[in-house]
Design an enzyme around this catalytic site. Structure first.
Site, short mmCIF file in Angstrom:
data_model
loop_
_atom_site.label_atom_id
_atom_site.label_comp_id
_atom_site.label_asym_id
_atom_site.label_seq_id
_atom_site.Cartn_x
_atom_site.Cartn_y
_atom_site.Cartn_z
N HIS A 183 0.83 -1.21 0.00
CA HIS A 183 0.00 0.00 0.00
C HIS A 183 0.87 1.26 0.00
O HIS A 183 0.97 1.96 0.99
CB HIS A 183 -0.96 -0.01 1.19
N CYS A 198 3.09 -11.84 2.60
CA CYS A 198 4.07 -11.76 3.68
C CYS A 198 4.02 -13.03 4.52
O CYS A 198 2.92 -13.46 4.91
CB CYS A 198 3.77 -10.54 4.56
N GLU A 217 -5.96 -7.65 3.91
CA GLU A 217 -5.44 -8.73 4.75
C GLU A 217 -6.56 -9.43 5.51
O GLU A 217 -6.57 -10.66 5.64
CB GLU A 217 -4.41 -8.17 5.75
N THR A 238 -2.13 -8.24 11.09
CA THR A 238 -0.73 -8.02 11.51
C THR A 238 -0.37 -6.55 11.65
O THR A 238 0.62 -6.23 12.31
CB THR A 238 0.24 -8.66 10.49
N SER A 268 5.56 0.21 4.17
CA SER A 268 5.56 0.12 2.71
C SER A 268 6.07 1.41 2.05
O SER A 268 5.97 1.57 0.84
CB SER A 268 4.15 -0.22 2.20
#
EC number: 1.17.7.4
Length: 323
Positions: free
Chosen positions: A50, A107, A137, A176, A279
């Site tokens: 992102h 990930c 996610e 996460t 990110s």
């Protein structure tokens, strides 16, 4: 004779660690190595990470970003890459049905949460996911299991209202990229209401999210203003902005780059805190410090919370590929 106006002094406290985590480095490497190995185009389902700057730079190199696989042409020989956030099980199943070559950049810490949820399900437990509705996610984690197997809670109020099938057969996992403090209140409420709930072996919130938040906590109270570099759809970046605000920093802003700074908000400040979401590339941090240096006499001090040395290997088809 021209008068030179002296620039006011500004102390910049630069958080360490900040910026790219191991999962983001791996995801970007997957796209870049795939482009080198297979040539353009490669298809990427959802933004690989992102961050607007990262996505735009990969587009220029030949990555085509799609939201759903039906945007990928049937006859393509190009690889299809899944983003770092993970995907529901229906997505790889559809990709295999259409004979796409899949490269999974999920990930490993997100994959760990997926495996935890599957194990709880096999043991007959109802699973609670702490997370933000609609985040990719969260969509991916819920999509690991049959409909209804995973229940999302976003707040302590959600926990209070939750009615389990069996209070002794519950387990929870978390997104996460949440804030440690935001999650702890929800976890406390779950444990209080359901004393027998199964907790994760190890905290689900990723090491990088925790470390970046710790660094912000160390300095936010000393800062007149705080800038987190990151895109608005980046959950972990939004949490860093919130942490600085919660720690008493009067002006805490999330920006994609120097062009988004509203300079009126930073007039008269003496100390600025700077961090970057997991990110966000370091070049954007440098550009922001440069922009402040045009207006202030800047002195930069790095404040280190912890040293990171995490590394995740690439998916097998890309190992040994030319960089």
């Amino acid at each position: 004779m021209t008068m030179t106006t002296e620039k006011p002094p500004l102390k910049v406290l630069l958080c360490a660690p900040r910026g790219f985590c191991a999962g983001v480095v791996r995801a970007i490497d997957v796209v870049e190595k795939a482009l080198n190995l297979y040539g353009a185009p490669v298809y990427v389902r959802h933004e690989i990470v992102h961050n607007k700057y990262v996505v735009e730079s990969l587009k220029r190199k030949g990555a085509i970003f799609v939201e759903e696989l039906d945007e990928v042409p049937d006859e393509t020989q190009a690889p299809v890459i899944f983003s770092a956030h993970g995907v529901a099980k229906t997505i790889p199943a559809e990709a295999e049905r259409r004979n796409f070559q899949i490269l999974d950049a999920t990930c490993p810490l997100v994959t760990k949460v997926h495996r935890e949820a599957e194990i709880h399900y096999k043991r007959g437990k109802e699973i609670i996911l702490i997370g933000h509705a609609g985040h990719p996610e969260v969509v991916g984690t819920i999509g690991q299991l049959p409909d209804g197997a995973v229940k999302l809670v976003q707040t302590v109020e959600d926990v209070e209202a939750f009615v389990p099938d069996d209070p002794d057969k519950l387990a929870f996992v978390t997104q996460t990229t949440l804030s440690v403090e935001e999650t702890s209140g929800i976890i406390d409420a779950l444990k209080r209401r359901f004393p027998n709930i199964t907790v994760p072996h190890k905290e689900d919130i990723c090491y990088a999210t925790t470390n970046r938040q710790e660094a912000v906590k160390q300095i936010a109270h000393e800062c007149d203003a705080f800038i987190t570099v990151g895109s608005p759809n980046s959950s972990n970046s939004q949490r860093l902005r919130e942490v600085a605000e919660q720690r008493g920093c009067p002006v805490s802003r999330l920006v994609d780059g120097a062009h988004q700074i509203d300079w009126a908000e930073f007039e008269g400040i003496r100390t600025l805190g700077v961090s970057a979401g997991a990110s966000a590339p370091e070049v954007l941090v440098e550009q922001i410090i440069d922009a402040f240096a045009e207006r202030f006499t800047v002195e930069v001090e790095t404040v280190a919370a912890i040293e990171e040395n995490m590394f995740f290997p690439l998916p097998r088809p890309l190992r040994g590929a030319a960089a």
